[in-house]
Design a protein around this motif. Structure first.
Motif, PDB file in Angstrom:
ATOM      1  N   VAL A  86       0.721  -1.162  -0.054  1.00 31.21           N
ATOM      2  CA  VAL A  86       0.083  -0.094   0.135  1.00 31.21           C
ATOM      3  C   VAL A  86       0.943   1.139   0.105  1.00 31.21           C
ATOM      4  O   VAL A  86       1.758   1.388   0.946  1.00 31.21           O
ATOM      5  CB  VAL A  86      -0.808   0.054   1.133  1.00 31.21           C
ATOM      6  CG1 VAL A  86      -1.801   1.297   1.208  1.00 31.21           C
ATOM      7  CG2 VAL A  86      -1.628  -1.118   1.374  1.00 31.21           C
ATOM      8  N   GLU A  87       0.925   2.166  -0.858  1.00 29.05           N
ATOM      9  CA  GLU A  87       1.490   3.136  -0.926  1.00 29.05           C
ATOM     10  C   GLU A  87       0.556   4.787  -1.008  1.00 29.05           C
ATOM     11  O   GLU A  87      -0.500   4.855  -1.340  1.00 29.05           O
ATOM     12  CB  GLU A  87       2.002   3.494  -2.450  1.00 29.05           C
ATOM     13  CG  GLU A  87       3.189   2.310  -2.666  1.00 29.05           C
ATOM     14  CD  GLU A  87       3.871   2.339  -3.968  1.00 29.05           C
ATOM     15  OE1 GLU A  87       3.606   3.085  -4.839  1.00 29.05           O
ATOM     16  OE2 GLU A  87       4.910   1.698  -4.297  1.00 29.05           O
ATOM     17  N   ILE A  93       3.502   2.817   2.649  1.00 28.99           N
ATOM     18  CA  ILE A  93       2.989   2.923   3.982  1.00 28.99           C
ATOM     19  C   ILE A  93       2.397   1.437   4.733  1.00 28.99           C
ATOM     20  O   ILE A  93       2.506   1.535   6.005  1.00 28.99           O
ATOM     21  CB  ILE A  93       1.909   3.738   4.040  1.00 28.99           C
ATOM     22  CG1 ILE A  93       0.552   3.434   3.433  1.00 28.99           C
ATOM     23  CG2 ILE A  93       2.299   5.368   3.611  1.00 28.99           C
ATOM     24  CD1 ILE A  93      -0.573   4.407   3.347  1.00 28.99           C
ATOM     25  N   GLY A  94       2.439   0.447   3.870  1.00 26.62           N
ATOM     26  CA  GLY A  94       2.009  -0.689   4.518  1.00 26.62           C
ATOM     27  C   GLY A  94       1.718  -1.887   3.640  1.00 26.62           C
ATOM     28  O   GLY A  94       2.121  -1.691   2.528  1.00 26.62           O
ATOM     29  N   ALA A 133      -0.532  -4.419   7.913  1.00 30.15           N
ATOM     30  CA  ALA A 133       0.656  -3.820   8.786  1.00 30.15           C
ATOM     31  C   ALA A 133       1.259  -2.200   8.111  1.00 30.15           C
ATOM     32  O   ALA A 133       1.103  -2.393   6.701  1.00 30.15           O
ATOM     33  CB  ALA A 133       2.011  -4.712   8.527  1.00 30.15           C
ATOM     34  N   GLY A 134       1.885  -1.586   8.840  1.00 30.38           N
ATOM     35  CA  GLY A 134       2.449  -0.432   8.226  1.00 30.38           C
ATOM     36  C   GLY A 134       1.994   0.586   9.041  1.00 30.38           C
ATOM     37  O   GLY A 134       1.633   0.622  10.306  1.00 30.38           O
ATOM     38  N   ALA A 135       2.054   1.979   8.518  1.00 27.34           N
ATOM     39  CA  ALA A 135       1.711   3.033   9.096  1.00 27.34           C
ATOM     40  C   ALA A 135       1.437   4.282   8.254  1.00 27.34           C
ATOM     41  O   ALA A 135       1.641   4.504   7.158  1.00 27.34           O
ATOM     42  CB  ALA A 135       2.961   3.562  10.090  1.00 27.34           C
ATOM     43  N   ASP A 139       0.301   6.113  12.653  1.00 30.04           N
ATOM     44  CA  ASP A 139      -0.733   5.112  13.114  1.00 30.04           C
ATOM     45  C   ASP A 139      -0.433   3.826  12.485  1.00 30.04           C
ATOM     46  O   ASP A 139      -0.266   3.756  11.282  1.00 30.04           O
ATOM     47  CB  ASP A 139      -2.173   5.569  12.999  1.00 30.04           C
ATOM     48  CG  ASP A 139      -2.065   7.055  13.736  1.00 30.04           C
ATOM     49  OD1 ASP A 139      -2.270   6.716  15.057  1.00 30.04           O
ATOM     50  OD2 ASP A 139      -2.318   8.137  13.389  1.00 30.04           O
ATOM     51  N   ALA A 140      -1.095   2.660  12.900  1.00 28.40           N
ATOM     52  CA  ALA A 140      -1.262   1.491  12.296  1.00 28.40           C
ATOM     53  C   ALA A 140      -1.847   1.563  11.057  1.00 28.40           C
ATOM     54  O   ALA A 140      -3.283   2.130  11.357  1.00 28.40           O
ATOM     55  CB  ALA A 140      -1.417   0.258  13.273  1.00 28.40           C
ATOM     56  N   LEU A 141      -1.675   0.914  10.171  1.00 31.62           N
ATOM     57  CA  LEU A 141      -2.550   0.998   8.963  1.00 31.62           C
ATOM     58  C   LEU A 141      -3.954   0.203   9.347  1.00 31.62           C
ATOM     59  O   LEU A 141      -3.750  -1.055  10.113  1.00 31.62           O
ATOM     60  CB  LEU A 141      -1.998   0.311   7.830  1.00 31.62           C
ATOM     61  CG  LEU A 141      -2.763  -0.065   6.659  1.00 31.62           C
ATOM     62  CD1 LEU A 141      -2.907   1.336   6.026  1.00 31.62           C
ATOM     63  CD2 LEU A 141      -1.933  -0.937   5.402  1.00 31.62           C
TER      64      LEU A 141
END
Length: 207
Positions: A86-87, A93-94, A133-135, A139-141
């Motif tokens: 995910v961009e 970003i996740g 998963a990511g940010a 914040d967490a995705l």
């Protein structure tokens, strides 16, 4: 010479017929191959943050088809879990994973004895998202909600012999998820339109 010509013509006819599989009611076709899910661009725009895009992924695809009649079949599409990056405005970003089982009704317009069997289909898809998963801005995705939607498809089988075939297929799937961000810096939930083009190339076997 006439006898030789007759034998030659008969041999060609026999060989030609041995390379064709006649589709019949009750037949089961199982296919496996490489499958790619390519989501549409600009999946969601988040005010004050930017555009979020879900990138494509390639996995092992599996389909099973049960022929109700020589020209109508029911297909189930499955695959190993897809993992998508995910961009946000081009920056990762996740990640998220999903499974997109799809059930379709297919129509085969050609005569059942034809070696080339194009088909079209329409059906229903249920996509399950997991392992986000990511940010996003620290914040967490947020979780992506599961999706239920329509699908349309087209493909072609090339019958190598009376059991084996080569296959190329494409689906358009209506996948609309929801990015849950009400309890994060995003401030609210966002609709995410993924709507991928799915392409699979593989081989199959008829039982």
């Amino acid at each position: 010479m006439k006898l030789v010509s007759t034998l030659l013509a008969t041999s060609i006819a026999v060989l030609g017929s041995s390379q064709v599989m006649a589709y019949e009611a009750g037949d089961i076709m199982v296919k496996a191959g490489v499958i790619n899910v390519a989501p549409k661009n600009d999946n969601v725009s988040i005010t004050g943050v930017g555009k979020v895009e879900v990138k494509d992924d390639t996995q092992l695809g599996l389909t099973g088809t049960y022929m109700i009649t020589p020209q109508v079949g029911i297909e189930v599409l499955a695959a190993t879990p897809f993992k998508h990056t995910v961009e946000l405005d081009g920056n990762k970003i996740g990640t998220t994973k999903h499974l997109p089982p799809t059930v379709s009704v297919q129509y085969y317009p050609m005569d059942s004895s034809s070696a080339i069997q194009p088909y079209v289909g329409a059906g229903l898809n249920m996509t399950f998202f997991f392992d986000e998963a990511g940010a996003v801005k620290g914040d967490a995705l947020g979780p992506l909600g599961d999706s239920f939607g329509l699908s349309v498809s087209a493909g072609v089988n090339y019958d190598i012999d009376d059991k084996f075939m080569a296959n190329l297929a494409v689906w358009y799937i209506d996948i609309d998820s929801e990015l849950e961000g009400s309890n994060t810096a995003l401030g609210k939930d966002y609709d995410v339109e993924i709507d991928p083009i799915v392409v699979m190339a593989g081989v199959g076997y008829k039982f």
